[in-house]
Scaffold this motif. Structure first.
Motif, PDB file in Angstrom:
ATOM      1  N   GLU A 138      40.334 -40.525 -77.482  1.00 55.18           N
ATOM      2  CA  GLU A 138      39.026 -41.041 -77.080  1.00 55.18           C
ATOM      3  C   GLU A 138      39.170 -42.230 -76.124  1.00 55.18           C
ATOM      4  O   GLU A 138      38.485 -42.297 -75.101  1.00 55.18           O
ATOM      5  N   VAL A 139      40.075 -43.137 -76.453  1.00 55.04           N
ATOM      6  CA  VAL A 139      40.316 -44.291 -75.573  1.00 55.04           C
ATOM      7  C   VAL A 139      40.843 -43.809 -74.218  1.00 55.04           C
ATOM      8  O   VAL A 139      40.391 -44.273 -73.166  1.00 55.04           O
ATOM      9  N   LEU A 140      41.777 -42.864 -74.252  1.00 54.29           N
ATOM     10  CA  LEU A 140      42.338 -42.343 -73.000  1.00 54.29           C
ATOM     11  C   LEU A 140      41.263 -41.660 -72.159  1.00 54.29           C
ATOM     12  O   LEU A 140      41.171 -41.895 -70.950  1.00 54.29           O
ATOM     13  N   ASP A 141      40.436 -40.836 -72.789  1.00 56.35           N
ATOM     14  CA  ASP A 141      39.360 -40.156 -72.061  1.00 56.35           C
ATOM     15  C   ASP A 141      38.365 -41.141 -71.472  1.00 56.35           C
ATOM     16  O   ASP A 141      37.931 -40.988 -70.324  1.00 56.35           O
ATOM     17  N   ASP A 142      37.992 -42.153 -72.243  1.00 54.67           N
ATOM     18  CA  ASP A 142      37.054 -43.165 -71.737  1.00 54.67           C
ATOM     19  C   ASP A 142      37.656 -43.923 -70.560  1.00 54.67           C
ATOM     20  O   ASP A 142      36.976 -44.183 -69.567  1.00 54.67           O
ATOM     21  N   GLY A 143      38.934 -44.284 -70.677  1.00 51.06           N
ATOM     22  CA  GLY A 143      39.602 -44.981 -69.578  1.00 51.06           C
ATOM     23  C   GLY A 143      39.642 -44.142 -68.316  1.00 51.06           C
ATOM     24  O   GLY A 143      39.375 -44.630 -67.218  1.00 51.06           O
ATOM     25  N   ASN A 144      39.966 -42.856 -68.484  1.00 50.63           N
ATOM     26  CA  ASN A 144      39.983 -41.959 -67.322  1.00 50.63           C
ATOM     27  C   ASN A 144      38.594 -41.837 -66.706  1.00 50.63           C
ATOM     28  O   ASN A 144      38.444 -41.851 -65.478  1.00 50.63           O
ATOM     29  N   TYR A 173      52.149 -42.768 -73.657  1.00 48.92           N
ATOM     30  CA  TYR A 173      52.255 -42.356 -75.056  1.00 48.92           C
ATOM     31  C   TYR A 173      51.766 -40.929 -75.286  1.00 48.92           C
ATOM     32  O   TYR A 173      52.052 -40.324 -76.316  1.00 48.92           O
ATOM     33  N   LYS A 174      50.999 -40.388 -74.356  1.00 54.11           N
ATOM     34  CA  LYS A 174      50.341 -39.089 -74.531  1.00 54.11           C
ATOM     35  C   LYS A 174      51.304 -37.967 -74.927  1.00 54.11           C
ATOM     36  O   LYS A 174      51.006 -37.216 -75.862  1.00 54.11           O
ATOM     37  N   PRO A 175      52.451 -37.797 -74.288  1.00 57.42           N
ATOM     38  CA  PRO A 175      53.348 -36.708 -74.692  1.00 57.42           C
ATOM     39  C   PRO A 175      53.806 -36.826 -76.146  1.00 57.42           C
ATOM     40  O   PRO A 175      53.964 -35.815 -76.831  1.00 57.42           O
ATOM     41  N   VAL A 225      52.089 -38.361 -78.603  1.00 65.06           N
ATOM     42  CA  VAL A 225      50.933 -38.072 -79.459  1.00 65.06           C
ATOM     43  C   VAL A 225      50.711 -36.566 -79.520  1.00 65.06           C
ATOM     44  O   VAL A 225      50.509 -35.996 -80.590  1.00 65.06           O
ATOM     45  N   ASP A 226      50.791 -35.905 -78.371  1.00 68.73           N
ATOM     46  CA  ASP A 226      50.588 -34.455 -78.326  1.00 68.73           C
ATOM     47  C   ASP A 226      51.670 -33.703 -79.094  1.00 68.73           C
ATOM     48  O   ASP A 226      51.407 -32.637 -79.645  1.00 68.73           O
ATOM     49  N   ALA A 227      52.861 -34.250 -79.133  1.00 65.45           N
ATOM     50  CA  ALA A 227      53.980 -33.577 -79.794  1.00 65.45           C
ATOM     51  C   ALA A 227      53.981 -33.775 -81.306  1.00 65.45           C
ATOM     52  O   ALA A 227      54.706 -33.092 -82.030  1.00 65.45           O
ATOM     53  N   TYR A 228      53.148 -34.702 -81.786  1.00 69.05           N
ATOM     54  CA  TYR A 228      53.133 -34.975 -83.221  1.00 69.05           C
ATOM     55  C   TYR A 228      52.627 -33.754 -83.975  1.00 69.05           C
ATOM     56  O   TYR A 228      51.577 -33.192 -83.653  1.00 69.05           O
TER      57      TYR A 228
END
Length: 58
Positions: free
Chosen positions: A31-37, A49-51, A53-56
């Motif tokens: 949500e923070v990433l989407d809002d920032g974008n 950090y996205k890769p 988080v996605d890999a978790y």
């Protein structure tokens, strides 16, 4: 804070929340990433950090 987080019951609580609350943490991250974008905010560290988080694996 140091004293509080050195207590075994606090450590147990935090670890338990991390296990049960991880989907919520991941949703918040995205949500923070989407809002920032959306706002055209450069977030190079956050985006890095996205890769991970996605890999978790939930």
């Amino acid at each position: 804070m140091k004293d509080m987080f050195n207590k075994p019951e606090t450590i147990k609580m935090v670890k338990g929340h991390m296990k049960q609350g991880m989907p919520e943490w991941i949703a918040g991250f995205n949500e923070v990433l989407d809002d920032g974008n959306h706002l055209n905010v450069t977030m190079p560290i956050w985006k890095s950090y996205k890769p991970y988080v996605d890999a978790y694996d939930l």
